[in-house]
Design an enzyme around this catalytic site. Structure first.
Site, PDB file in Angstrom:
ATOM      1  N   SER A 126       0.647  -1.159  -0.055  1.00 39.31           N
ATOM      2  CA  SER A 126       0.003   0.124   0.134  1.00 39.31           C
ATOM      3  C   SER A 126       0.858   1.362   0.116  1.00 39.31           C
ATOM      4  CB  SER A 126      -0.909   0.180   1.321  1.00 39.31           C
ATOM      5  OG  SER A 126      -0.294  -0.023   2.428  1.00 39.31           O
ATOM      6  N   HIS A 145      -6.199  -4.081  -0.521  1.00 41.75           N
ATOM      7  CA  HIS A 145      -6.010  -3.025  -1.370  1.00 41.75           C
ATOM      8  C   HIS A 145      -6.486  -3.304  -2.798  1.00 41.75           C
ATOM      9  CE1 HIS A 145      -5.037   0.675   0.845  1.00 41.75           C
ATOM     10  NE2 HIS A 145      -4.164  -0.062   1.580  1.00 41.75           N
ATOM     11  N   LYS A 200     -12.737  -1.017   2.959  1.00 45.33           N
ATOM     12  CA  LYS A 200     -11.992  -0.341   1.671  1.00 45.33           C
ATOM     13  C   LYS A 200     -13.045  -0.103   0.927  1.00 45.33           C
ATOM     14  CE  LYS A 200      -7.317  -0.393   3.644  1.00 45.33           C
ATOM     15  NZ  LYS A 200      -6.528  -1.438   3.903  1.00 45.33           N
TER      16      LYS A 200
HETATM   17  C1  LIG Z   1      -6.210  -1.717   5.383  1.00 44.91           C
HETATM   18  C2  LIG Z   1      -5.506  -3.164   5.715  1.00 44.91           C
HETATM   19  C3  LIG Z   1      -5.369  -4.016   6.495  1.00 44.91           C
HETATM   20  C4  LIG Z   1      -6.559  -3.626   7.818  1.00 44.91           C
HETATM   21  O1  LIG Z   1      -7.783  -3.774   7.317  1.00 44.91           O
HETATM   22  P1  LIG Z   1      -9.000  -3.482   8.600  1.00 44.91           P
HETATM   23  O2  LIG Z   1     -10.330  -4.046   8.063  1.00 44.91           O
HETATM   24  O3  LIG Z   1      -9.094  -1.813   8.500  1.00 44.91           O
HETATM   25  O4  LIG Z   1      -8.603  -3.947   9.920  1.00 44.91           O
HETATM   26  C5  LIG Z   1      -5.068  -5.219   6.684  1.00 44.91           C
HETATM   27  N1  LIG Z   1      -3.990  -5.534   5.561  1.00 44.91           N
HETATM   28  C6  LIG Z   1      -3.819  -4.573   4.548  1.00 44.91           C
HETATM   29  C7  LIG Z   1      -2.770  -4.860   3.768  1.00 44.91           C
HETATM   30  C8  LIG Z   1      -4.522  -3.442   4.536  1.00 44.91           C
HETATM   31  O5  LIG Z   1      -4.187  -2.661   3.572  1.00 44.91           O
END
Ligand SMILES: *Cc1c(COP(=O)(O)O)cnc(C)c1O
Length: 402
Positions: free
Chosen positions: A189, A217, A248
């Site tokens: 990310s 992502h 997301k």
């Molecule tokens: C955003 C993200 C998470 C965390 O996700 P949440 O549901 O907000 O806890 C975990 N792994 C990756 C790669 C992320 O980008």
């Protein structure tokens, strides 16, 4: 409480402040969307172009999702007041789990309060001291923590370095590991780079290893119907376990999941500690996530717009003279090098009506400070043109571009 305790905490805070590492939270006064109203001191600033949300398909304020949530609130109540296995499972929880699995091409899935929890519970539940995890060095913090919690031997390979991955697999096998699991983000990310899943899955076959991909992502917009990075590369069947988030592209509220083979999901339901000892997702989020999946499966138009926007944004910045990390992902990092410059640029851009996030050491390596921009499907051509003009002006004012 010993008085020295608070003194120590304050000293730590002061040193963060001194190193310029304090994160400030801007307060948003509108819904999350392409243009938002942001608090600015005692003023409020409307129409700020938002380039730092993970709201890739623009579903965070989707009327269909809001309606689904309201309907669930009316008919299924506000909260579950229980973990899943005691009395926290409504029919819709299982419907969503099966639906997610179907969407991702796996046998079944299991919901968590967040993907952080999914990654936190996965490794410990499935692997023991006789096993090994081989993990990419740039994996998300939740994977790192999840691996820390499990007793398997740990091996780390340099980010996306396939020769190093192979070397670590050899080491794990030589050490006599019973099972070896490769763990990787689908998309890194900070860079917007995709994991090399064709090569990772090839090596997994060669070494008889399992593959776990965290596709936070990517799910919803990469690959056919937004089925994710593995689907994008055509290797979905070679990825054994997928984790992901509902926070997301799939609506942006909250919640995570693990999808995989039936026995794996069944065992996680018995063993994964964040699942066993944390509350069930509220009905409104479950209902809206189902609605989000329905939208996402049919959202070729949104995905097309997202990538048209991304290409336009990347070309626009490049033509202005900015240095980007190359790629196709809507995470578009503008490389600035110096941490102070990244902060100055971000602050100047906010004054010019563009909300972006600067990243610098220790989040990214020293000397590779950047502004990470994130494009979504709801950004209009006007939004992007205005943001390009602001980037140009901010760069001239900070002396980055002449
Ligand atoms: C955003 C993200 C998470 C965390 O996700 P949440 O549901 O907000 O806890 C975990 N792994 C990756 C790669 C992320 O980008």
């Amino acid at each position: 409480m010993p008085t020295s305790f608070l003194d120590t905490v304050s000293t730590t805070l002061a040193s963060l402040e001194e190193d310029g590492l304090i994160k400030i939270e801007r307060e948003i006064l509108s819904a999350q969307k392409g243009r938002i109203t942001v608090a600015d001191g005692t003023e409020s600033r409307p129409g700020v172009i938002n380039m730092c949300a993970n709201n890739y398909l623009g579903l965070a304020d989707s009327p269909a999702l809001v309606e689904s949530a309201k309907d669930a609130l009316d008919h299924q109540g506000y909260g579950m007041a229980s973990v899943r296995f005691i009395c926290g499972t409504q029919k819709s929880h299982r419907v969503l789990e099966r639906r997610l699995a179907q969407f991702l091409g796996k046998d079944d899935s299991i919901l968590f309060a967040a993907c952080f929890d999914a990654n936190g519970g996965l490794f410990e539940a499935l692997l023991g001291p006789e096993d090994a995890v081989v993990s990419d060095s740039l994996n998300h913090a939740s994977i790192i923590d999840g691996i820390r919690l499990c007793k398997a031997k740990r091996y780390r390979y340099e980010n996306s370095n396939m020769a190093d991955l192979e070397k670590q697999l050899v080491l794990a096998k030589e050490a006599g590991a019973r099972f070896v699991m490769i763990a990787t983000d689908g998309v890194f990310s900070m860079d917007g780079y995709l994991a090399n899943l064709p090569e990772i899955t090839r090596l997994a076959k060669k070494f008889d290893a399992l593959v776990m991909v965290d596709d936070c992502h990517s799910t919803g917009f990469m690959g056919p119907q937004g089925r994710g990075t593995a689907a994008h590369f055509g290797v979905n069947d070679d990825v054994d376990i997928l984790t992901g988030t509902l926070g997301k592209a799939l609506g942006g509220a909250l919640g995570g999941y693990i999808a995989g083979p039936q026995p794996v999901v069944d065992l996680l339901r018995q063993r994964a500690r964040p699942y066993l000892f944390s509350n069930a997702l509220p009905p409104s989020i479950v209902a809206s996530s189902l609605a989000a999946l329905t939208i996402v499966e049919q959202a070729d138009d949104l995905r097309e717009q997202l990538f048209v926007n991304t290409v336009y944004w990347r070309e626009g910045l490049t033509n202005l003279g900015f240095t980007l990390l190359p790629g196709e992902h809507p995470i578009v990092p503008v490389m600035l090098g110096d941490a102070k410059l990244a902060q100055e640029m971000a602050s100047r851009l906010f004054d010019l009506g563009v909300y972006v996030s600067p990243f610098f050491y220790p989040v990214v390596p020293k000397g590779s400070a950047r502004i990470r921009t994130q494009i979504n499907a709801t950004h209009t051509r006007d939004d992007l043109d205005e943001a390009l003009a602001a980037f140009n002006q901010a760069a001239i004012e900070t002396g980055l571009l002449v």
